[in-house]
Design a protein around this motif. Structure first.
Motif, PDB file in Angstrom:
ATOM      1  N   VAL A  49      33.073  42.304  48.656  1.00  0.00           N
ATOM      2  CA  VAL A  49      32.751  41.014  48.053  1.00  0.00           C
ATOM      3  C   VAL A  49      31.461  41.145  47.254  1.00  0.00           C
ATOM      4  O   VAL A  49      30.488  41.720  47.731  1.00  0.00           O
ATOM      5  N   HIS A  68      29.176  38.914  43.815  1.00  0.00           N
ATOM      6  CA  HIS A  68      29.105  37.700  43.006  1.00  0.00           C
ATOM      7  C   HIS A  68      29.031  38.112  41.542  1.00  0.00           C
ATOM      8  O   HIS A  68      28.121  38.840  41.132  1.00  0.00           O
ATOM      9  N   GLU A 106      42.855  37.344  53.823  1.00  0.00           N
ATOM     10  CA  GLU A 106      42.371  36.961  52.500  1.00  0.00           C
ATOM     11  C   GLU A 106      41.995  35.482  52.457  1.00  0.00           C
ATOM     12  O   GLU A 106      40.991  35.107  51.859  1.00  0.00           O
ATOM     13  N   THR A 140      38.222  34.300  51.383  1.00  0.00           N
ATOM     14  CA  THR A 140      38.032  33.462  50.207  1.00  0.00           C
ATOM     15  C   THR A 140      37.583  32.051  50.566  1.00  0.00           C
ATOM     16  O   THR A 140      36.988  31.370  49.728  1.00  0.00           O
ATOM     17  N   TYR A 179      33.849  32.879  50.910  1.00  0.00           N
ATOM     18  CA  TYR A 179      33.295  33.330  49.635  1.00  0.00           C
ATOM     19  C   TYR A 179      34.279  32.948  48.514  1.00  0.00           C
ATOM     20  O   TYR A 179      35.049  33.784  48.040  1.00  0.00           O
ATOM     21  N   HIS A 207      36.335  32.032  45.177  1.00  0.00           N
ATOM     22  CA  HIS A 207      36.399  32.552  43.807  1.00  0.00           C
ATOM     23  C   HIS A 207      35.823  31.554  42.815  1.00  0.00           C
ATOM     24  O   HIS A 207      35.153  31.960  41.863  1.00  0.00           O
ATOM     25  N   ASP A 208      36.047  30.267  43.052  1.00  0.00           N
ATOM     26  CA  ASP A 208      35.557  29.268  42.097  1.00  0.00           C
ATOM     27  C   ASP A 208      34.037  29.100  42.136  1.00  0.00           C
ATOM     28  O   ASP A 208      33.468  28.402  41.308  1.00  0.00           O
ATOM     29  N   PHE A 245      32.463  34.324  43.481  1.00  0.00           N
ATOM     30  CA  PHE A 245      32.635  35.515  44.309  1.00  0.00           C
ATOM     31  C   PHE A 245      33.920  36.242  43.924  1.00  0.00           C
ATOM     32  O   PHE A 245      34.942  35.635  43.606  1.00  0.00           O
ATOM     33  N   VAL A 246      33.836  37.559  43.953  1.00  0.00           N
ATOM     34  CA  VAL A 246      34.985  38.420  43.677  1.00  0.00           C
ATOM     35  C   VAL A 246      35.276  39.180  44.956  1.00  0.00           C
ATOM     36  O   VAL A 246      34.387  39.820  45.521  1.00  0.00           O
ATOM     37  N   THR A 247      36.518  39.102  45.421  1.00  0.00           N
ATOM     38  CA  THR A 247      36.914  39.779  46.650  1.00  0.00           C
ATOM     39  C   THR A 247      38.021  40.783  46.344  1.00  0.00           C
ATOM     40  O   THR A 247      38.853  40.551  45.479  1.00  0.00           O
ATOM     41  N   LYS A 248      37.993  41.881  47.068  1.00  0.00           N
ATOM     42  CA  LYS A 248      39.028  42.896  46.919  1.00  0.00           C
ATOM     43  C   LYS A 248      39.294  43.511  48.292  1.00  0.00           C
ATOM     44  O   LYS A 248      38.351  43.918  48.972  1.00  0.00           O
TER      45      LYS A 248
END
Length: 66
Positions: free
Chosen positions: A8, A10, A47, A51, A54, A56-57, A60-63
């Motif tokens: 994660v 930002h 997931e 999310t 953290y 996305h809007d 934050f970017v999660t993978k």
């Protein structure tokens, strides 16, 4: 239950760091990926958990790593 690992960061903090600036509201530690392990019944549940914490809007970017 299984353990799922996520990375994660930002996006705005990362962009600020690339421009030698600091983000006015986000700690610069979020410019680099942080790893989190989530225990859940399924990948989708894991997931949803990451999310929710953290979003996305909020930048934050999660993978998922595994």
């Amino acid at each position: 239950m299984s353990t799922y690992v996520f990375s994660v960061y930002h996006a705005e903090a990362r962009d600020a760091l690339k421009n030698n600036q600091e983000h006015p509201h986000i700690s610069m530690r979020w410019a680099s990926p942080c790893r989190f392990a989530i225990e859940a019944e399924s990948p989708r549940d894991a997931e949803n958990c990451i999310t929710k914490k953290y979003p996305h809007d909020e930048g934050f970017v999660t993978k998922r790593l595994n």
